[in-house]
Scaffold this active site. Structure first.
Site, PDB file in Angstrom:
ATOM      1  N   HIS A 212      -3.555  18.456  -6.146  1.00  0.00           N
ATOM      2  CA  HIS A 212      -4.218  17.676  -6.966  1.00  0.00           C
ATOM      3  C   HIS A 212      -4.437  16.245  -6.545  1.00  0.00           C
ATOM      4  O   HIS A 212      -3.317  15.455  -6.645  1.00  0.00           O
ATOM      5  CB  HIS A 212      -3.354  17.655  -8.246  1.00  0.00           C
ATOM      6  N   HIS A 214      -6.092  12.324  -5.975  1.00  0.00           N
ATOM      7  CA  HIS A 214      -6.714  11.136  -6.883  1.00  0.00           C
ATOM      8  C   HIS A 214      -7.334  10.472  -5.727  1.00  0.00           C
ATOM      9  O   HIS A 214      -6.909  10.163  -4.541  1.00  0.00           O
ATOM     10  CB  HIS A 214      -6.215  10.246  -7.579  1.00  0.00           C
ATOM     11  N   CYS A 245      -3.876   8.480 -15.015  1.00  0.00           N
ATOM     12  CA  CYS A 245      -3.125   8.913 -15.957  1.00  0.00           C
ATOM     13  C   CYS A 245      -2.529   7.637 -16.531  1.00  0.00           C
ATOM     14  O   CYS A 245      -2.390   6.443 -16.120  1.00  0.00           O
ATOM     15  CB  CYS A 245      -1.507   9.371 -14.958  1.00  0.00           C
ATOM     16  N   ASN A 254      -9.781  11.142 -10.167  1.00  0.00           N
ATOM     17  CA  ASN A 254      -9.679  12.225  -9.428  1.00  0.00           C
ATOM     18  C   ASN A 254     -10.565  12.342  -8.445  1.00  0.00           C
ATOM     19  O   ASN A 254     -11.734  11.939  -8.623  1.00  0.00           O
ATOM     20  CB  ASN A 254      -9.830  13.641 -10.374  1.00  0.00           C
TER      21      ASN A 254
END
Lengths: 318, 318
Positions: A212, A214, A245, A254
């Site tokens: 995941h 960013h 976040c 992202n």
């Protein structure tokens, strides 16, 4: 759309309706979220993180989490519907709403853990064990997502040993899969390679979930490529590069799903996703969120004539 | 600033005053160009492509090429002053103005060759041979830059065999070094690896010059990382991601120098460049070019606390 059976398959999970919207001030109505999910499914996206099961008082954007999760299941039987839940209660709600995968965030940074889930890292590992026990066999797949795995704006550098130890503890706690999240976008490629390699060695490659990423510092695609080279076959992205976040100062978007798909397909992998379809979905997203600046270079530049011509087959690629 | 002697060295060449400005409508006065060069040199940049020796009628931004080249040499004895020249006359003018390296563009795409230098690829190789003969030993280093090496908006895909053959012909013509340019930004990492490997095998690794990347589709840093892994130790960038080729429709900005330096330093290499110094230079550039949109994520996000902590030493990195 589905994969073509001739190229190695990569799972791209759209996390925009969860990670993307949590930084957006406007509350996108459930009808628009579902239209977004419909458009992504139509483009061939096979997994979507559709909601976060947190109290509406903390995140009003997610007050319709159960409604969206349930409707996504009904409308798209072939879609893997994923939801995030920070604790047992949220996980139970996600399971009742029909989520097939529940992602439980566990921070590698102690400071981020306390800011994000209001618990120490150890207590959050124990919460994962409680979730696994409560939802039991036949329940949704439990994916522990190790956030701030590559650095934290609150703590600074995060020791790789901490991440590997946390991964081992989460495997011990019974998480089905364990993912690595670069919550801040601080990762660089050699670091991605090292940590993916160490974590897979620790927990077993089959238990490794998604990467995941960013794009805070422009390195998301470079890091995705590094992950690819280490054998990662699952990636998260958010359409238009939305995201961040709220409890990690400095965290921005992202990896843009459309740029990620462009890279992965060009590298000779099969995402099952139609890039023009993604760009059409992105154009609609821009209409639903008129005050948000979307990111992503493929949308700005257009799909080049050479798309998919660069690496015709992974078999011949280095 | 200079390299610290403990980490592997990477040469980052700033090409903004040449490649960056050729797409800018405003004509930046020579005093501003020189202030830019001063600021970059102060930040530790050791090589700069300062001008293009083309007729002012074609590119008014470069009418002061000789003045800027000469002044850059006088002001910065330690700076390697590079200039681009598409033909013998331009190369002679560049040499007279004191350029230490003359970059001669040679397109791998026949269509781009005719649009960019108004000659066939073969005729441009012959022009390189004439330049080498005319400037002779003791003259500037002649670097052939293979443009559109990874694809072309006019021609579409560019066969890798064409690029390798062109590289061999340029070596035969006497070019001191040969560089690869992704003029359109169509390259993807596996393609970069393959082509760098093939070209270095063909011409000898020592004769390989720089990798010149554009970020049209967001892949510039991923491609830089791929080049790094193949042993490339020279990269071009433009401050603020300026740039593009006026004769290659769709070409947009170069890899942003500041993002490139962030990546390279984080990977454990030594660019000799001070990142805050680069950002200070970028802030001044934004004042000089108020109507241009600058790119680059590091400037938007700020330098993270973890800078340089990700990969402390290349010796321990994979």
């Amino acid at each position: 759309m589905s994969t073509d059976g001739t190229r190695p398959v990569i799972a791209v999970r759209e996390v925009g309706p969860r990670d993307g919207l949590q930084m957006v001030k406007a509350v996108l109505p459930a009808t628009s979220k579902l239209a977004w999910i419909d458009a992504m499914a139509a483009a061939g996206v096979s997994g979507m993180e559709v909601a976060s099961f947190v109290p509406p008082s903390l995140m009003p954007q997610m007050a319709d989490a159960a409604e969206v999760t349930w409707a996504a299941r009904q409308r798209h039987p072939d879609l893997t519907v994923v939801a995030l839940a920070p604790n047992l209660r949220g996980a139970q709600n996600a399971a009742e709403a029909g989520a097939q995968v529940v992602v439980v965030p566990v921070s590698a940074s102690e400071a981020h853990s306390r800011a994000n889930v209001r618990r120490s890292r150890e207590d959050q590992v124990a919460e994962v064990a409680r979730i696994v026990a409560a939802l039991g066999p036949g329940g949704p797949r439990i994916e522990a997502g190790i956030s701030t795995a590559f650095g934290c704006s609150l703590q600074g550098a995060v020791p790789e040993d901490d991440v590997v130890r946390l991964g081992a503890a989460l495997a011990e706690a019974g998480a089905d899969t364990i993912s690595l999240a670069d919550t801040l976008g601080y990762a660089v490629p050699a670091q991605v390679k090292r940590l993916v390699r160490r974590l897979r060695a620790e927990i077993g490659a089959a238990r490794f979930g998604h990467l995941h990423l960013h794009d805070t510092l422009g390195t998301a695609l470079a890091n995705a490529y590094a992950g690819l080279e280490e054998g990662v076959r699952g990636f998260d992205g958010a359409l238009g590069g939305l995201g961040g976040c709220p409890f990690a100062p400095g965290s921005v978007g992202n990896a843009a799903t459309e740029d990620l798909v462009y890279l992965l397909e060009s590298e000779g992998f099969d995402t099952g996703i139609d890039l023009p379809g993604l760009l059409a979905a992105r154009a609609r997203l821009a209409e639903w969120l008129p005050s948000e600046r979307l990111h992503g270079r493929v949308a700005a530049a257009g799909i080049p004539r050479t798309y998919r011509h660069a690496a015709p087959s992974r078999d011949t690629a280095p």
